[in-house]
Scaffold this active site. Structure first.
Site, mmCIF file in Angstrom:
data_model
loop_
_atom_site.group_PDB
_atom_site.id
_atom_site.type_symbol
_atom_site.label_atom_id
_atom_site.label_comp_id
_atom_site.label_asym_id
_atom_site.label_seq_id
_atom_site.Cartn_x
_atom_site.Cartn_y
_atom_site.Cartn_z
ATOM 1 N N LEU A 1 -12.227 -34.580 -1.575
ATOM 2 C CA LEU A 1 -13.512 -34.770 -0.909
ATOM 3 C C LEU A 1 -14.543 -33.728 -1.349
ATOM 4 O O LEU A 1 -14.299 -32.517 -1.242
ATOM 5 C CB LEU A 1 -13.326 -34.706 0.608
ATOM 6 N N ASP A 2 -15.697 -34.214 -1.849
ATOM 7 C CA ASP A 2 -16.824 -33.362 -2.249
ATOM 8 C C ASP A 2 -16.446 -32.349 -3.315
ATOM 9 O O ASP A 2 -17.053 -31.275 -3.415
ATOM 10 C CB ASP A 2 -17.421 -32.644 -1.029
ATOM 11 N N GLU A 3 -15.443 -32.665 -4.133
ATOM 12 C CA GLU A 3 -14.987 -31.733 -5.167
ATOM 13 C C GLU A 3 -15.189 -32.291 -6.573
ATOM 14 O O GLU A 3 -14.801 -31.660 -7.552
ATOM 15 C CB GLU A 3 -13.501 -31.405 -4.973
#
Length: 282
Positions: free
Chosen positions: A226-228
């Site tokens: 997530l969000d990486e």
């Protein structure tokens, strides 16, 4: 006269430039633009080249076959397409439509080198806006229990529309690992924070609590982490101690729309090449 874009990356080695440029020269491809970069850490070479067919002495099929042989030799990952062969984009949105509106406006004005072919949403709120632009709108509500089926419907729409890129224009659902893997390198998200800080939910509230002096937004490729995902663009806006959370959210909407539009444009122009967890923008 028609122009084409060739972009590729490969392990760096002596003669890479000579191999690709001599192949194009022998075929009569007239080069009009070149950008390249060598990463000294990963030792990979990245290149984007634009050429036209004013003096081309072979068919594009033949040129592609010749380049495939060179690419195999160089162990290169590559894309070759006509400049006017616009990528087909499917947009996904939830309740907030500021990013959706920005993309549709730029597309309608001819400022986005892409063909938007449809919009999916887990809310009905954007139907009027989407249909006003003459695009199909797919309402796909989702709950925790129906998420697997809903994601299959998203993939079905994506396939039905011959989509090449899924753009999450403030689509506020976390994609499953399976869907992320299915769309690896073909999905872009906008996160309303200057990543890697304030990942996850309510980043503006947490930024206000920390008293930050700059807020931002990050457009990145979607991965199972997530969000990486690899970052494409980031934009910021200065604030001060008087800026409320509500004002931060309003300012942030402009930043989010700009960052996402820029990322989509760069992707569609084949200027973004993956370099592990990072990107090279040419």
């Amino acid at each position: 006269m028609r122009s084409y874009i060739l972009s590729f990356s490969c392990p760096d080695r002596l003669g890479v430039v000579a191999r690709y440029s001599s192949l194009l020269a022998d075929a009569g491809a007239f080069i009009t633009e070149v950008s390249n970069y060598t990463d000294p850490v990963t030792e990979r070479f990245f290149l984007r080249c634009v050429f036209d067919d004013r003096a081309l002495n072979v068919t594009m099929d033949t040129l592609s076959q010749r380049w495939q042989a060179v690419a195999d030799e160089l162990n290169a990952t590559w894309v070759l397409r006509a400049s006017d062969d616009l990528p087909r984009i499917v947009l996904a949105v939830s309740a907030q439509d500021h990013c959706l509106s920005a993309l549709l406006t730029k597309w309608r004005a001819g400022a986005l080198p892409a063909e938007i072919v449809g919009v999916v949403s887990n809310h009905e709120l954007s139907r009027g806006l989407v249909e006003w632009h003459g695009l199909p709108f797919y309402y796909l509500p989702v709950t925790k229990e129906t998420k697997p089926q809903q994601e299959q419907e998203i993939l079905s729409v994506f396939s039905e529309l011959d989509g090449e890129l899924l753009v999450l224009a403030r689509y506020m659902q976390i994609l499953s690992d399976g869907l992320c893997q299915e769309l690896a390198g073909r999905a872009i998200n906008i996160h309303h924070s200057f990543l890697p800080g304030f990942k996850g939910a309510k980043p503006y509230h947490r930024a206000w609590e920390r008293g930050v002096k700059v807020i931002g937004a990050t457009a990145h490729y979607v991965t199972a982490d997530l969000d990486e995902g690899p970052i494409i663009t980031q934009e910021v806006r200065p604030i001060d101690h008087e800026t409320t959370v509500e004002r931060m959210i309003h300012l942030g909407q402009d930043v989010e729309a700009n960052a996402l539009s820029q990322a989509v444009r760069l992707h569609c122009e084949q200027r973004v090449l993956l370099n592990g967890q990072r990107t090279v923008i040419l």
